[in-house]
Design a protein around this motif. Structure first.
Motif, PDB file in Angstrom:
ATOM      1  N   ALA A 112       0.831  -1.209   0.000  1.00 43.75           N
ATOM      2  CA  ALA A 112       0.000   0.000   0.000  1.00 43.75           C
ATOM      3  C   ALA A 112       0.863   1.256   0.000  1.00 43.75           C
ATOM      4  CB  ALA A 112      -0.929  -0.014   1.216  1.00 43.75           C
ATOM      5  N   LEU A 113       1.948   1.239   0.769  1.00 39.34           N
ATOM      6  CA  LEU A 113       2.841   2.394   0.815  1.00 39.34           C
ATOM      7  C   LEU A 113       3.521   2.610  -0.527  1.00 39.34           C
ATOM      8  CD1 LEU A 113       4.245   4.600   2.492  1.00 39.34           C
ATOM      9  CD2 LEU A 113       5.954   2.888   3.151  1.00 39.34           C
ATOM     10  N   ILE A 114       3.941   1.539  -1.151  1.00 41.81           N
ATOM     11  CA  ILE A 114       4.577   1.636  -2.472  1.00 41.81           C
ATOM     12  C   ILE A 114       3.591   2.190  -3.492  1.00 41.81           C
ATOM     13  CG2 ILE A 114       5.471   0.248  -4.378  1.00 41.81           C
ATOM     14  CD1 ILE A 114       6.726  -1.581  -2.157  1.00 41.81           C
ATOM     15  N   ALA A 115       2.363   1.707  -3.474  1.00 45.34           N
ATOM     16  CA  ALA A 115       1.349   2.192  -4.425  1.00 45.34           C
ATOM     17  C   ALA A 115       1.103   3.685  -4.248  1.00 45.34           C
ATOM     18  CB  ALA A 115       0.052   1.410  -4.251  1.00 45.34           C
ATOM     19  N   ALA A 116       1.001   4.138  -2.988  1.00 43.14           N
ATOM     20  CA  ALA A 116       0.773   5.567  -2.731  1.00 43.14           C
ATOM     21  C   ALA A 116       1.964   6.392  -3.200  1.00 43.14           C
ATOM     22  CB  ALA A 116       0.520   5.797  -1.246  1.00 43.14           C
ATOM     23  N   THR A 117       3.166   5.878  -3.036  1.00 40.97           N
ATOM     24  CA  THR A 117       4.361   6.602  -3.456  1.00 40.97           C
ATOM     25  C   THR A 117       4.438   6.701  -4.972  1.00 40.97           C
ATOM     26  OG1 THR A 117       5.516   5.834  -1.478  1.00 40.97           O
ATOM     27  CG2 THR A 117       6.874   6.690  -3.257  1.00 40.97           C
ATOM     28  N   ILE A 118       4.133   5.611  -5.658  1.00 42.60           N
ATOM     29  CA  ILE A 118       4.142   5.638  -7.124  1.00 42.60           C
ATOM     30  C   ILE A 118       3.099   6.621  -7.643  1.00 42.60           C
ATOM     31  CG2 ILE A 118       3.663   4.266  -9.187  1.00 42.60           C
ATOM     32  CD1 ILE A 118       4.825   1.838  -7.678  1.00 42.60           C
ATOM     33  N   ASP A 119       1.919   6.615  -7.046  1.00 41.48           N
ATOM     34  CA  ASP A 119       0.844   7.512  -7.485  1.00 41.48           C
ATOM     35  C   ASP A 119       1.209   8.982  -7.285  1.00 41.48           C
ATOM     36  OD1 ASP A 119      -0.722   5.376  -8.202  1.00 41.48           O
ATOM     37  OD2 ASP A 119      -1.940   5.397  -6.386  1.00 41.48           O
ATOM     38  N   ASN A 120       2.080   9.269  -6.331  1.00 40.45           N
ATOM     39  CA  ASN A 120       2.412  10.659  -5.982  1.00 40.45           C
ATOM     40  C   ASN A 120       3.905  10.942  -6.140  1.00 40.45           C
ATOM     41  OD1 ASN A 120      -0.262  11.759  -4.685  1.00 40.45           O
ATOM     42  ND2 ASN A 120       0.040   9.720  -3.800  1.00 40.45           N
ATOM     43  N   ARG A 121       4.523  10.308  -7.109  1.00 43.26           N
ATOM     44  CA  ARG A 121       5.985  10.368  -7.251  1.00 43.26           C
ATOM     45  C   ARG A 121       6.514  11.798  -7.305  1.00 43.26           C
ATOM     46  NH1 ARG A 121       9.303   6.971 -11.920  1.00 43.26           N
ATOM     47  NH2 ARG A 121      11.441   7.461 -11.212  1.00 43.26           N
ATOM     48  N   ILE A 195       7.722  -1.383 -11.042  1.00 45.44           N
ATOM     49  CA  ILE A 195       8.289  -0.628  -9.923  1.00 45.44           C
ATOM     50  C   ILE A 195       7.824  -1.229  -8.606  1.00 45.44           C
ATOM     51  CG2 ILE A 195       8.401   1.600  -8.759  1.00 45.44           C
ATOM     52  CD1 ILE A 195       7.980   2.947 -11.448  1.00 45.44           C
ATOM     53  N   ALA A 196       6.519  -1.486  -8.506  1.00 44.11           N
ATOM     54  CA  ALA A 196       5.955  -2.008  -7.262  1.00 44.11           C
ATOM     55  C   ALA A 196       6.575  -3.353  -6.902  1.00 44.11           C
ATOM     56  CB  ALA A 196       4.440  -2.133  -7.392  1.00 44.11           C
ATOM     57  N   ARG A 197       6.718  -4.207  -7.891  1.00 43.78           N
ATOM     58  CA  ARG A 197       7.302  -5.542  -7.648  1.00 43.78           C
ATOM     59  C   ARG A 197       8.762  -5.420  -7.201  1.00 43.78           C
ATOM     60  NH1 ARG A 197       5.540  -7.478 -11.920  1.00 43.78           N
ATOM     61  NH2 ARG A 197       7.324  -7.040 -13.254  1.00 43.78           N
ATOM     62  N   LEU A 198       9.513  -4.555  -7.856  1.00 42.52           N
ATOM     63  CA  LEU A 198      10.930  -4.384  -7.528  1.00 42.52           C
ATOM     64  C   LEU A 198      11.104  -3.802  -6.127  1.00 42.52           C
ATOM     65  CD1 LEU A 198      13.858  -4.518  -8.706  1.00 42.52           C
ATOM     66  CD2 LEU A 198      13.542  -2.125  -9.374  1.00 42.52           C
ATOM     67  N   LEU A 199      10.323  -2.774  -5.798  1.00 48.25           N
ATOM     68  CA  LEU A 199      10.433  -2.158  -4.484  1.00 48.25           C
ATOM     69  C   LEU A 199       9.993  -3.104  -3.377  1.00 48.25           C
ATOM     70  CD1 LEU A 199       9.166   1.491  -5.109  1.00 48.25           C
ATOM     71  CD2 LEU A 199      11.526   0.697  -4.899  1.00 48.25           C
ATOM     72  N   ALA A 200       8.947  -3.866  -3.627  1.00 47.66           N
ATOM     73  CA  ALA A 200       8.479  -4.818  -2.611  1.00 47.66           C
ATOM     74  C   ALA A 200       9.555  -5.855  -2.315  1.00 47.66           C
ATOM     75  CB  ALA A 200       7.193  -5.491  -3.082  1.00 47.66           C
ATOM     76  N   SER A 201      10.200  -6.353  -3.366  1.00 41.91           N
ATOM     77  CA  SER A 201      11.262  -7.333  -3.181  1.00 41.91           C
ATOM     78  C   SER A 201      12.441  -6.732  -2.421  1.00 41.91           C
ATOM     79  CB  SER A 201      11.731  -7.845  -4.553  1.00 41.91           C
ATOM     80  OG  SER A 201      12.854  -8.687  -4.426  1.00 41.91           O
ATOM     81  N   THR A 202      12.804  -5.490  -2.769  1.00 41.09           N
ATOM     82  CA  THR A 202      13.926  -4.818  -2.099  1.00 41.09           C
ATOM     83  C   THR A 202      13.620  -4.583  -0.626  1.00 41.09           C
ATOM     84  OG1 THR A 202      14.530  -3.745  -4.180  1.00 41.09           O
ATOM     85  CG2 THR A 202      15.417  -2.789  -2.157  1.00 41.09           C
TER      86      THR A 202
END
Length: 415
Positions: A112-121, A195-202
């Protein structure tokens, strides 16, 4: 903002009307203004954008813009607070998550945090680097929002790894947030799902990192001694300190001269053409420190992983030695003269490309763009942990190096 940028902003937000077309005021005008201002502030910085720039980019009059927002600060404040709320709302778990495992809950928070960050980059850039220009009460609120996000990350991480002590939780939650928000520091492109997949894995790799033992006490940084007679270097050092503490727009040449022990501002011009020349000189030093390390590291290493380990070591050591400069490099780039900016961007791009090339030799499953994202995340980790913890032993060089290795390799280094 250049004429070309204004034209692009206008086309992106409104489209070009057909000849003779009557343009109606859109119902979402306020949202359009917020999006355009976020993009402008992100590209040029808060002090580099005027209300006229934003109005021109939208193809409206300044008077029309002032009907929605009374000032540039009102726009800036509302956008930062909006994104702060979006991030705190994102990490709020629903009631049914109580039935989930600790792993499921932490993954849900991260996603959820990653999604919000991508939406508001675009606006996350402002939260990271321009929030200090908020008025004190507003800055305190933004800090509360960020603390709330870190609090949830820490709580869920503790549920997953109860063996971690308080300092280990503080460090790992800060590392995860840094990796997520690092996408605001660059313009590399990837589809949102990638992006979401990469950040989640990291983030998951960072969450599971096994840290080296904490050192027993704070390590005082080595004092930088510059002879008073070496005015060229002294001016540069004092200017960077002032830019770090107060922001480039709020520092005068007179103040730099005084800090360096010069009797008058005119003495500065014997060494530099002006304040922007000082900033450009500092940035050249930061960029060349990174680029200059690549050739020797590659030549001395027996593997690509070994070369990257050496580069990480040097990047961390250099950042610890010049913390102010590392921070200023991220916060004040838009104030460098345009011709210097182009040169610096090229140096940075080539450095990132070389790091990414080495990383892909270690992790061939990564695409070139994914490797670039991870390199930027590694750089951000070093700067963010430095500004969050300073010389606290919980974030010493050994631990920071390990976390950068984990972010890039998906594990600690083998060499």
């Amino acid at each position: 903002m250049s004429v070309d940028n204004r034209r692009k902003a206008r086309e992106a937000n409104l489209g070009d009307p057909a000849p003779g077309e009557v343009r109606r005021r859109p119902k979402n005008r306020r949202a359009q203004i917020a999006a355009a201002s976020a993009a402008a502030f992100g590209a040029q910085g808060y002090h580099g954008v005027s209300m006229d720039d934003i109005a021109t980019g939208l193809g409206i009059s300044s008077a029309a813009l002032y009907r929605h927002y009374p000032s540039k600060y009102a726009l800036f404040h509302e956008e930062l607070m909006r994104v702060g709320r979006a991030m705190t709302d994102a990490v709020r778990l629903p009631a049914e998550s109580e039935r989930h495992t600790p792993e499921q809950r932490l993954r849900q928070v991260l996603e959820a945090l990653i999604a919000a960050t991508i939406d508001n980059r675009a606006t996350v850039t402002l939260v990271r680097w321009e929030g200090r220009y908020l008025e004190p009460a507003d800055q305190a609120l933004l800090n509360e929002q960020q603390s709330a996000v870190l609090g949830v990350l820490g709580t869920q991480l503790h549920e997953l790894r109860p063996e971690l002590d308080t300092n280990e939780l503080r460090l790992l939650r800060a590392a995860m947030l840094s990796a997520v928000t690092s996408i605001a520091d660059h313009h590399a492109a990837l589809p949102a799902k990638s992006i979401a997949r990469l950040l989640a894995s990291t983030c998951w790799t960072l969450a599971l990192a096994v840290l080296t033992p904490e050192r027993p006490g704070p390590i005082a940084p080595a004092a930088l001694e510059i002879p008073d007679s070496f005015k060229h270097e002294l001016l540069l050092h004092k200017a960077v300190q002032l830019f770090h503490d107060r922001g480039y727009p709020n520092v005068s040449v007179e103040e730099i001269a005084t800090a360096a022990g010069l009797s008058a501002a005119s003495a500065v011009y014997r060494f530099y053409r002006g304040k922007s020349d000082l900033l450009a000189a500092a940035f050249r030093r930061a960029a060349e420190r990174v680029s200059g390390a690549i050739g020797p590291a590659v030549a001395a290493a027996t593997s690509c992983e070994g070369a990257l380990v050496s580069l990480i070591d040097q990047y961390v050591a250099g950042s610890f030695a010049e913390r102010d400069l590392s921070f200023v490099y991220y916060t004040e780039f838009q104030h460098v003269p345009p011709e210097e900016r182009t040169v610096l961007r090229n140096i940075q791009r080539l450095s990132v490309e070389e790091w990414a090339r080495l990383l892909r030799e270690v992790r061939p499953e990564l695409s070139p763009a994914e490797a670039r994202f991870l390199v930027h995340a590694g750089f951000a980790l070093v700067v963010d942990l430095g500004r969050s913890f300073g010389n606290e032993p919980l974030a010493d060089q050994d631990r920071v190096r390990l976390l950068v290795q984990s972010a890039l390799f998906g594990r600690p280094a083998l060499t």
